[in-house]
Design a protein around this motif. Structure first.
Motif, PDB file in Angstrom:
ATOM      1  N   GLY A   1       0.809  -1.211   0.000  1.00  0.00           N
ATOM      2  CA  GLY A   1       0.000   0.000   0.000  1.00  0.00           C
ATOM      3  C   GLY A   1       0.845   1.264   0.000  1.00  0.00           C
ATOM      4  N   GLU A   2       2.118   1.128  -0.350  1.00  0.00           N
ATOM      5  CA  GLU A   2       3.028   2.268  -0.360  1.00  0.00           C
ATOM      6  C   GLU A   2       3.506   2.549  -1.771  1.00  0.00           C
ATOM      7  N   PHE A   3       3.576   3.835  -2.101  1.00  0.00           N
ATOM      8  CA  PHE A   3       4.144   4.253  -3.372  1.00  0.00           C
ATOM      9  C   PHE A   3       5.332   5.151  -3.057  1.00  0.00           C
ATOM     10  N   ASN A   4       6.511   4.714  -3.451  1.00  0.00           N
ATOM     11  CA  ASN A   4       7.727   5.453  -3.157  1.00  0.00           C
ATOM     12  C   ASN A   4       8.278   6.040  -4.449  1.00  0.00           C
ATOM     13  N   ILE A   5       8.069   7.323  -4.657  1.00  0.00           N
ATOM     14  CA  ILE A   5       8.523   7.989  -5.878  1.00  0.00           C
ATOM     15  C   ILE A   5      10.041   7.991  -5.975  1.00  0.00           C
ATOM     16  N   PHE A   6      10.728   8.075  -4.844  1.00  0.00           N
ATOM     17  CA  PHE A   6      12.191   8.079  -4.843  1.00  0.00           C
ATOM     18  C   PHE A   6      12.743   6.757  -5.390  1.00  0.00           C
ATOM     19  N   THR A   7      12.197   5.648  -4.932  1.00  0.00           N
ATOM     20  CA  THR A   7      12.634   4.339  -5.405  1.00  0.00           C
ATOM     21  C   THR A   7      12.375   4.194  -6.902  1.00  0.00           C
ATOM     22  N   LEU A   8      11.224   4.645  -7.347  1.00  0.00           N
ATOM     23  CA  LEU A   8      10.902   4.583  -8.767  1.00  0.00           C
ATOM     24  C   LEU A   8      11.881   5.431  -9.573  1.00  0.00           C
ATOM     25  N   ALA A   9      12.152   6.639  -9.113  1.00  0.00           N
ATOM     26  CA  ALA A   9      13.056   7.542  -9.833  1.00  0.00           C
ATOM     27  C   ALA A   9      14.465   6.957  -9.915  1.00  0.00           C
ATOM     28  N   VAL A  10      14.957   6.421  -8.812  1.00  0.00           N
ATOM     29  CA  VAL A  10      16.299   5.834  -8.795  1.00  0.00           C
ATOM     30  C   VAL A  10      16.345   4.607  -9.711  1.00  0.00           C
ATOM     31  N   GLY A  11      15.289   3.810  -9.692  1.00  0.00           N
ATOM     32  CA  GLY A  11      15.235   2.620 -10.533  1.00  0.00           C
ATOM     33  C   GLY A  11      15.170   2.920 -12.015  1.00  0.00           C
ATOM     34  N   LEU A  12      14.674   4.097 -12.360  1.00  0.00           N
ATOM     35  CA  LEU A  12      14.543   4.456 -13.773  1.00  0.00           C
ATOM     36  C   LEU A  12      15.753   5.209 -14.325  1.00  0.00           C
ATOM     37  N   VAL A  13      16.693   5.604 -13.479  1.00  0.00           N
ATOM     38  CA  VAL A  13      17.835   6.400 -13.948  1.00  0.00           C
ATOM     39  C   VAL A  13      18.619   5.667 -15.036  1.00  0.00           C
ATOM     40  N   LEU A  14      19.090   4.459 -14.754  1.00  0.00           N
ATOM     41  CA  LEU A  14      19.904   3.747 -15.737  1.00  0.00           C
ATOM     42  C   LEU A  14      19.137   3.393 -17.010  1.00  0.00           C
ATOM     43  N   PRO A  15      17.912   2.858 -16.922  1.00  0.00           N
ATOM     44  CA  PRO A  15      17.201   2.570 -18.170  1.00  0.00           C
ATOM     45  C   PRO A  15      16.953   3.819 -19.027  1.00  0.00           C
ATOM     46  N   VAL A  16      16.628   4.937 -18.385  1.00  0.00           N
ATOM     47  CA  VAL A  16      16.386   6.172 -19.148  1.00  0.00           C
ATOM     48  C   VAL A  16      17.683   6.647 -19.801  1.00  0.00           C
ATOM     49  N   LEU A  17      18.790   6.627 -19.058  1.00  0.00           N
ATOM     50  CA  LEU A  17      20.076   7.007 -19.647  1.00  0.00           C
ATOM     51  C   LEU A  17      20.467   6.052 -20.778  1.00  0.00           C
ATOM     52  N   PHE A  18      20.148   4.788 -20.616  1.00  0.00           N
ATOM     53  CA  PHE A  18      20.427   3.784 -21.647  1.00  0.00           C
ATOM     54  C   PHE A  18      19.633   4.087 -22.913  1.00  0.00           C
ATOM     55  N   ILE A  19      18.359   4.411 -22.748  1.00  0.00           N
ATOM     56  CA  ILE A  19      17.516   4.756 -23.890  1.00  0.00           C
ATOM     57  C   ILE A  19      18.034   6.019 -24.570  1.00  0.00           C
ATOM     58  N   ILE A  20      18.407   7.018 -23.782  1.00  0.00           N
ATOM     59  CA  ILE A  20      18.957   8.261 -24.347  1.00  0.00           C
ATOM     60  C   ILE A  20      20.231   7.955 -25.134  1.00  0.00           C
ATOM     61  N   GLY A  21      21.097   7.109 -24.593  1.00  0.00           N
ATOM     62  CA  GLY A  21      22.311   6.706 -25.323  1.00  0.00           C
ATOM     63  C   GLY A  21      21.975   6.011 -26.618  1.00  0.00           C
ATOM     64  N   GLY A  22      20.961   5.146 -26.600  1.00  0.00           N
ATOM     65  CA  GLY A  22      20.532   4.470 -27.829  1.00  0.00           C
ATOM     66  C   GLY A  22      19.980   5.442 -28.867  1.00  0.00           C
ATOM     67  N   VAL A  23      19.197   6.410 -28.409  1.00  0.00           N
ATOM     68  CA  VAL A  23      18.635   7.410 -29.322  1.00  0.00           C
ATOM     69  C   VAL A  23      19.766   8.257 -29.921  1.00  0.00           C
ATOM     70  N   ASN A  24      20.712   8.687 -29.091  1.00  0.00           N
ATOM     71  CA  ASN A  24      21.849   9.479 -29.592  1.00  0.00           C
ATOM     72  C   ASN A  24      22.688   8.662 -30.570  1.00  0.00           C
ATOM     73  N   ASN A  25      22.853   7.390 -30.280  1.00  0.00           N
ATOM     74  CA  ASN A  25      23.624   6.525 -31.172  1.00  0.00           C
ATOM     75  C   ASN A  25      22.906   6.342 -32.513  1.00  0.00           C
ATOM     76  N   LYS A  26      21.586   6.247 -32.445  1.00  0.00           N
ATOM     77  CA  LYS A  26      20.794   6.072 -33.671  1.00  0.00           C
ATOM     78  C   LYS A  26      20.856   7.308 -34.549  1.00  0.00           C
ATOM     79  N   LYS A  27      20.881   8.498 -33.925  1.00  0.00           N
ATOM     80  CA  LYS A  27      20.962   9.749 -34.686  1.00  0.00           C
ATOM     81  C   LYS A  27      22.272   9.851 -35.463  1.00  0.00           C
ATOM     82  N   GLY A  28      23.323   9.271 -34.905  1.00  0.00           N
ATOM     83  CA  GLY A  28      24.641   9.359 -35.532  1.00  0.00           C
ATOM     84  C   GLY A  28      24.738   8.459 -36.726  1.00  0.00           C
TER      85      GLY A  28
END
Length: 137
Positions: A110-137
């Motif tokens: 019954g708990e929603f922890n925005i901090f845990t969600l944000a920390v958990g999404l840091v690497l996948p989001v950075l990974f996606i951004i790296g993939g998008v930047n790589n695709k543009k090149g």
């Protein structure tokens, strides 16, 4: 254009290595958690409902495996802009599993922890951004 390719490739490689390390650690912890859940189920002799524990452990192991695979895919394909789409897909899979873990925690506790969600999404989001930047090149 050359700079974007290098930037995307470098980001994919660094974040991929971090995902391999953290995915490996999470996989070991997931296996330990699975053994612990089995022990709790055995010792409780059916007095506890362990379905939610099994589900969360399975999700933990699946997330760890996905993170490990994504990291390996990112490191192997960081210098191949034509493979950037595969990296983006794996980053999205890891992000979705992170959100699923947060939802399972909400259902179980019954708990929603925005901090845990944000920390958990840091690497996948950075990974996606790296993939998008790589695709543009």
């Amino acid at each position: 254009m050359e700079n974007k390719t290098a930037k995307g490739a470098g980001m994919l490689k660094v974040v991929g290595i971090l995902m391999i390390v953290f995915g490996g650690i999470a996989l070991v912890l997931g296996i330990i958690a699975a053994v612990a859940v089995a022990a709790v189920a055995f010792l409780s002799e059916g007095l506890l409902t362990t379905n939610l524990l099994y589900a969360s452990t399975a999700l933990m192991v699946a997330s760890a495996v996905a993170e490990l695979v994504a990291g390996i895919v990112g490191v192997v394909n960081c210098k191949k802009p034509e493979k950037a789409g595969v990296c983006i897909v794996w980053g999205a899979i890891v992000a979705v599993l992170c959100v699923a873990g947060t939802v399972l925690n909400l259902v179980a506790n019954g708990e929603f922890n925005i901090f845990t969600l944000a920390v958990g999404l840091v690497l996948p989001v950075l990974f996606i951004i790296g993939g998008v930047n790589n695709k543009k090149g």
